[in-house]
Design an enzyme around this catalytic site. Structure first.
Site: not given
Length: 220
Positions: A19-21, A110, A141
């Site tokens: 995931d990024l954030d 996301s 998601k």
């Protein structure tokens, strides 16, 4: 009473899907500022952002009537793209990514591709090959589609992937896709995260490429 050190856990997988954030970068302050402004400009009294890991489009559709969906989505995209103040890499992220061959990892975010690019630039993270963003899937998601697409783009079996996430929605996505899941506490407490494994930060994660092409991941 003397506490014994925990025995490190080792996982051998083919690829990592991050995931990024909240996982690789911390954009919490910028995200919350943007959504607070969004709520005010949309006239939503008492609106409070608490849906970390849920795509913006989904949150918009939960919050305003259908006739305002497009207007509201364009507004939050604009607000988030304009605000990158305080966006930084999470502890351990740079070291962990540098230890991985490019073929063995990607990001499954996301947010939209444009927002991912802006935030990664602010945090000093280069975009990997085969990245998946919210505007590239039909269901975000916690649906399994994003991580299934990420594994497919890397050419690996999702069951041989480690999904690294900070949010319940992302972990649910990875779990339903069939991946092994690793939760990084911070956005949520460890007790709130339903995952195969949990760490306090990415500083507790080490990865070593093996001669056969697999990746050995050790969790402190």
């Amino acid at each position: 009473m003397t506490h014994q050190p925990r025995t490190p856990r080792t996982i051998t997988i083919d690829a990592l899907l991050f995931d990024l954030d909240g996982t690789l970068i911390d954009s919490t302050a910028a995200t919350e500022r943007a959504w607070r402004t969004w709520g005010e400009r949309m006239g939503l009294d008492g609106f409070s952002y608490s849906s970390h890991g849920v795509p913006a489009r989904a949150l918009v559709e939960q919050s305003v009537e259908p006739s305002r969906h497009d207007e509201a989505f364009e507004l939050i995209k604009e607000l988030e793209l304009e605000d990158t103040a305080g966006v930084v890499r999470k502890e351990g992220a740079a070291r962990l990514l540098a230890s991985l061959p490019g073929r063995a990892w990607t990001i499954v975010a996301s947010c939209t591709r444009d927002l991912a690019a802006v935030r990664m630039a602010a945090a000093g993270i280069s975009a990997p090959d085969h990245m998946v963003t919210a505007d590239q899937v039909s269901a975000g998601k916690p649906h399994p589609e994003p991580f299934l697409l990420g594994a497919s783009r890397l050419g690996v079996d999702i069951g041989r992937c480690l999904v690294v996430e900070d949010a319940p929605a992302g972990l649910a996505s990875g779990r339903s896709a069939g991946a092994v899941t690793l939760a990084v506490a911070g956005t949520s407490t460890a007790s709130e995260l339903d995952s195969d494994h949990v760490v306090g930060s990415l500083a507790d994660v080490a990865a070593v490429p093996l001669p056969d092409g697999r990746i050995q991941v050790t969790l402190a």
